[in-house]
Scaffold this active site. Sequence first.
Site, PDB file in Angstrom:
ATOM      1  N   ILE A 101       0.808  -1.220   0.000  1.00 31.72           N
ATOM      2  CA  ILE A 101       0.000   0.000   0.000  1.00 31.72           C
ATOM      3  C   ILE A 101       0.842   1.270   0.000  1.00 31.72           C
ATOM      4  O   ILE A 101       0.314   2.364  -0.156  1.00 31.72           O
ATOM      5  CB  ILE A 101      -1.016   0.045   1.185  1.00 31.72           C
ATOM      6  CG1 ILE A 101      -0.344  -0.307   2.513  1.00 31.72           C
ATOM      7  CG2 ILE A 101      -2.212  -0.829   0.910  1.00 31.72           C
ATOM      8  CD1 ILE A 101      -1.272  -0.183   3.714  1.00 31.72           C
ATOM      9  N   GLY A 102       2.114   1.143   0.163  1.00 30.75           N
ATOM     10  CA  GLY A 102       2.933   2.345   0.131  1.00 30.75           C
ATOM     11  C   GLY A 102       4.417   2.026   0.162  1.00 30.75           C
ATOM     12  O   GLY A 102       4.819   0.925   0.548  1.00 30.75           O
ATOM     13  N   ILE A 141       8.917  -0.771   2.622  1.00 28.96           N
ATOM     14  CA  ILE A 141       7.556  -0.797   2.083  1.00 28.96           C
ATOM     15  C   ILE A 141       6.519  -0.993   3.192  1.00 28.96           C
ATOM     16  O   ILE A 141       6.829  -1.482   4.269  1.00 28.96           O
ATOM     17  CB  ILE A 141       7.371  -1.899   1.011  1.00 28.96           C
ATOM     18  CG1 ILE A 141       7.613  -3.284   1.614  1.00 28.96           C
ATOM     19  CG2 ILE A 141       8.255  -1.651  -0.187  1.00 28.96           C
ATOM     20  CD1 ILE A 141       7.004  -4.393   0.798  1.00 28.96           C
ATOM     21  N   ASP A 163       9.424  14.521  11.925  1.00 28.91           N
ATOM     22  CA  ASP A 163       9.177  14.287  10.499  1.00 28.91           C
ATOM     23  C   ASP A 163       7.695  14.444  10.160  1.00 28.91           C
ATOM     24  O   ASP A 163       7.117  13.626   9.460  1.00 28.91           O
ATOM     25  CB  ASP A 163       9.670  12.882  10.125  1.00 28.91           C
ATOM     26  CG  ASP A 163       9.817  12.714   8.620  1.00 28.91           C
ATOM     27  OD1 ASP A 163       9.888  13.733   7.903  1.00 28.91           O
ATOM     28  OD2 ASP A 163       9.836  11.561   8.158  1.00 28.91           O
TER      29      ASP A 163
HETATM   30  P1  ATP Z   1       9.006   8.492   4.834  1.00 29.22           P
HETATM   31  O1  ATP Z   1       9.640   7.160   4.688  1.00 29.22           O
HETATM   32  O2  ATP Z   1       9.897   9.624   4.561  1.00 29.22           O
HETATM   33  O3  ATP Z   1       8.284   8.641   6.160  1.00 29.22           O
HETATM   34  P2  ATP Z   1       6.470   8.046   3.740  1.00 29.22           P
HETATM   35  O4  ATP Z   1       5.809   8.529   4.978  1.00 29.22           O
HETATM   36  O5  ATP Z   1       5.788   8.348   2.438  1.00 29.22           O
HETATM   37  O6  ATP Z   1       7.909   8.596   3.674  1.00 29.22           O
HETATM   38  P3  ATP Z   1       6.025   5.370   4.699  1.00 29.22           P
HETATM   39  O7  ATP Z   1       5.929   5.832   6.110  1.00 29.22           O
HETATM   40  O8  ATP Z   1       6.755   4.103   4.441  1.00 29.22           O
HETATM   41  O9  ATP Z   1       6.716   6.481   3.806  1.00 29.22           O
HETATM   42  O10 ATP Z   1       4.559   5.272   4.137  1.00 29.22           O
HETATM   43  C1  ATP Z   1       4.313   5.134   2.763  1.00 29.22           C
HETATM   44  C2  ATP Z   1       2.832   5.206   2.502  1.00 29.22           C
HETATM   45  O11 ATP Z   1       2.220   4.028   3.040  1.00 29.22           O
HETATM   46  C3  ATP Z   1       2.109   6.383   3.177  1.00 29.22           C
HETATM   47  O12 ATP Z   1       2.132   7.534   2.389  1.00 29.22           O
HETATM   48  C4  ATP Z   1       0.698   5.821   3.323  1.00 29.22           C
HETATM   49  O13 ATP Z   1      -0.018   6.028   2.125  1.00 29.22           O
HETATM   50  C5  ATP Z   1       0.944   4.326   3.514  1.00 29.22           C
HETATM   51  N1  ATP Z   1       0.879   3.934   4.932  1.00 29.22           N
HETATM   52  C6  ATP Z   1       1.859   4.022   5.857  1.00 29.22           C
HETATM   53  N2  ATP Z   1       1.467   3.559   7.040  1.00 29.22           N
HETATM   54  C7  ATP Z   1       0.174   3.174   6.892  1.00 29.22           C
HETATM   55  C8  ATP Z   1      -0.836   2.635   7.773  1.00 29.22           C
HETATM   56  N3  ATP Z   1      -0.580   2.392   9.053  1.00 29.22           N
HETATM   57  N4  ATP Z   1      -2.063   2.391   7.253  1.00 29.22           N
HETATM   58  C9  ATP Z   1      -2.327   2.649   5.950  1.00 29.22           C
HETATM   59  N5  ATP Z   1      -1.437   3.151   5.080  1.00 29.22           N
HETATM   60  C10 ATP Z   1      -0.206   3.423   5.531  1.00 29.22           C
END
Ligand code: ATP
Length: 354
Positions: free
Chosen positions: A76-77, A83, A192
């Site tokens: 999902i992200g 990931i 952050d």
């Molecule tokens: P960074 O690594 O700099 O924090 P980021 O916040 O985009 O960048 P991740 O924290 O890995 O990276 O999250 C990536 C994406 O995954 C988010 O933008 C969100 O869409 C999704 N995501 C993260 N955590 C969750 C969660 N608990 N529930 C649903 N989606 C999530």
Amino acid sequence: MKKGGLLPNLKLTLPPPDEISFSKFLTQSGTFMDGDLLVNRDGVRIVSQTEVEAPPPIKPSDDQLNLADLDSIKVIGKGNGGIVQLVQHKWTGQFFALKVIQMNVEESHRKQIAQELKINQSAQCRYVVVCYQSFYDNGAISIILEYMDGGSLLDILKKVKTIPEPFLAAICKQVLKGLLYLHREKHVIHRDLKPSNLLINHRGEVKITDFGVSAILASTSGQANTFVGTYNYMSPERIIGGRYGYKSDIWSLGLVLLECATGQFPYSPPEQGEGWINFYELMEAIVEKSPPSAPSDQFSPQFCSFISACVQKEQEARQSAHQLMNHPFISMYEDLDIDLSSYFTSAGSPLATL
Ligand code: ATP
Ligand code: MG
């Protein structure tokens, strides 16, 4: 800001030692320990001081979540460190988000991540994403998180371009409550805060996630150009490597709200479509220029004043989360009974789980 720009391979200045202290750190095969925190493939638990010297193996208890009990549904992200997957618990059918972070980082940074995990797991607040379990195995940290089915504020912004003030006030109130909890109860600085770290769900809830971990990872990787997003929302005192505190998060909050309101990152260059060429230009703008503001012909005086209270260049002049809770912007739309649940559902990316 243009991703993959000419960012230099800069090291971020990490918090002074008195902000984060580590009593003990051992690395065994598949187990690491920070003070009274023990992390291995079976989970995380707090050990008593007498156990610290020779920790017994962690035995998964009946109520503990295990990676083996989770079915992977889809990715999902993707973030800087790894990931995020949607997973489902085999026996209860419950959904979780599983974040896997590669840990090929220096030992000193592992200590910080261990510290973050400890704080993450002890956080109990409806405005902070629940962290159920963390595991460390084979150079990767896996974190089982509460699944937020609306994704992040970044995902929503991509769809709607701008968020109207009444919805922003309702979102902001929840973020402030989360920050109030982190600052006052947990005594942590998020470090952050940005649109992708504010998650939403179909119930209209907004929750803060990822305090600390991603900023630490950003400072350790050689691929600095993938960490553009992490510098964007940094306060002047932080970006120059100075001492910073809770008010650093307030600066970031101001920028996030302004971006949501205008649809543009506040430090975007004048020419449309042109990204900042490099980190120094961004830093120079943040440090040298007057702070950004909300255009008074497009937004309410209350909103403009709220933004200004957040993005003061001097930390002392910035308001605290506690003070901002009483700002008129937070209460001015309360009579409208803003329904974030239907806003997120109609505006949002697929809220559907599958
Ligand atoms: P960074 O690594 O700099 O924090 P980021 O916040 O985009 O960048 P991740 O924290 O890995 O990276 O999250 C990536 C994406 O995954 C988010 O933008 C969100 O869409 C999704 N995501 C993260 N955590 C969750 C969660 N608990 N529930 C649903 N989606 C999530
Ligand atoms: Mg994140």
